[in-house]
Enzyme design. Structure first.
Site, PDB file in Angstrom:
ATOM      1  N   VAL A  43       0.862  -1.176   0.000  1.00  0.00           N
ATOM      2  CA  VAL A  43       0.000   0.000   0.000  1.00  0.00           C
ATOM      3  C   VAL A  43       0.900   1.228   0.000  1.00  0.00           C
ATOM      4  CG1 VAL A  43      -1.979  -1.074   1.136  1.00  0.00           C
ATOM      5  CG2 VAL A  43      -0.188  -0.016   2.527  1.00  0.00           C
ATOM      6  N   SER A  44       0.315   2.378  -0.332  1.00  0.00           N
ATOM      7  CA  SER A  44       1.123   3.581  -0.516  1.00  0.00           C
ATOM      8  C   SER A  44       1.410   4.350   0.766  1.00  0.00           C
ATOM      9  CB  SER A  44       0.429   4.521  -1.516  1.00  0.00           C
ATOM     10  OG  SER A  44       0.296   3.889  -2.770  1.00  0.00           O
ATOM     11  N   SER A  45       0.485   4.297   1.749  1.00  0.00           N
ATOM     12  CA  SER A  45       0.656   5.141   2.929  1.00  0.00           C
ATOM     13  C   SER A  45       0.196   4.441   4.203  1.00  0.00           C
ATOM     14  CB  SER A  45      -0.137   6.443   2.758  1.00  0.00           C
ATOM     15  OG  SER A  45      -1.533   6.164   2.730  1.00  0.00           O
TER      16      SER A  45
END
Length: 202
Positions: free
Chosen positions: A63-65
């Site tokens: 996931v990105s964050s």
């Protein structure tokens, strides 16, 4: 020296402690190379040969964050359930970082495993979980080293405009975080506005 691992990296790759690596070396189970400064270095191929199963199935989640950590946990559950259902012996590698970042710890580990010619299959929930751009390069490596790529969700429901919008949002988010700081109010405001625009495109 780029193809050699430190004792800490070797321990992480095999899922054991550095103390165990030292013991295995003393017992002759592992061979090390000494640098000019006397530090131990290990080759990936020698280390992988000490895994119980040389036909690895690797499941990769990203996931990105930090805000998406719950989604990362869901990805892992889906991957673990799928691999277990197939009866595969598997390892889950995960990353928390942008799909534009090619230096993520888990991604580097995955590439090293693939290039050591020991990964039988790579399992993903979606193609963009690997990288936002450049995943085809990893798939080419898989083809070269005989690694099967398994995509659990091959949904083609997203339109070209929706996919493009997500790509643009990811790019702007990354550069906004670099410019203002990932936790700044300005960056959070920009990300919020981008998500609102993306929702309007659906």
């Amino acid at each position: 020296m780029s193809n050699l691992l430190t004792i800490s990296e070797a321990a992480e790759l095999l899922g054991v402690s550095t103390k165990t690596i030292r013991r295995w070396e003393a017992q002759g189970r592992l061979n090390s190379i000494r640098t000019a400064g006397g530090h131990r270095r290990f080759t990936v191929s020698d280390l992988i040969g000490n895994k119980q199963d040389n036909s690895l199935t690797v499941a990769y989640a990203r996931v990105s964050s930090h805000d998406q950590k719950d989604d990362l946990d869901r990805q892992k559950i889906v991957l673990e359930a799928y691999c277990a259902q197939q009866g595969w012996s598997f390892e889950v590698i995960s990353d928390l970082g942008s799909g534009l970042n090619y230096r993520k710890k888990g991604l580097i580990k995955l590439i090293k495993l693939i290039c050591s010619d020991q990964v039988e299959r790579l399992v993903l929930t979606h193609k963009d979980r690997l990288l936002r751009f450049g995943s085809d390069l990893i798939f080419t490596l898989c083809e070269i080293f005989g690694t099967e790529v398994v995509m659990i969700n091959r949904s083609e429901d997203s339109t070209f405009e929706e996919v493009l919008a997500q790509d643009v949002i990811e790019i702007i988010t990354v550069f906004s975080a670099r410019l203002y700081g990932s936790r700044s109010h300005k960056n959070k405001q920009i990300v919020k506005q981008l998500k609102e625009v993306a929702d309007q495109l659906k």
